[in-house]
Design an enzyme around this catalytic site. Sequence first.
Site, PDB file in Angstrom:
ATOM      1  CE  LYS A  14      -3.654  -2.488   0.178  1.00 45.80           C
ATOM      2  NZ  LYS A  14      -4.250  -2.811  -1.110  1.00 45.80           N
ATOM      3  CB  CYS A  15      -0.071   4.698  -0.926  1.00 44.91           C
ATOM      4  SG  CYS A  15       0.622   6.325  -1.171  1.00 44.91           S
ATOM      5  N   PRO A  16       2.877   4.366   0.731  1.00 45.10           N
ATOM      6  CG  PRO A  16       4.768   5.497   1.619  1.00 45.10           C
ATOM      7  CD  PRO A  16       3.467   4.789   2.018  1.00 45.10           C
TER       8      PRO A  16
END
Length: 78
Positions: A14-16
């Site tokens: 998941k981001c980042p």
Amino acid sequence: MNTKNIILNLIGLKCPEPIMVIRKTIRKIKQHETILVLSDDPSTKRDIPYFCNFMKHQLIEHFTHVKPYRYLLKKGIV
């Protein structure tokens, strides 16, 4: 020209994290080599095109209508 093609399976990140892994990988390859990125994080739909534009890499293709999303990137001039 003999080019190297790398596949990055970033499914589950998941981001980042996806951008961090892409950036680290793209630093290690030669100019004009490609990376195929597989991801299921919706934020990559925004982040990967922005990253390529900002860092002067080429987003050759992107398929984001079904998961996993697929992005083909070519390293630009550094």
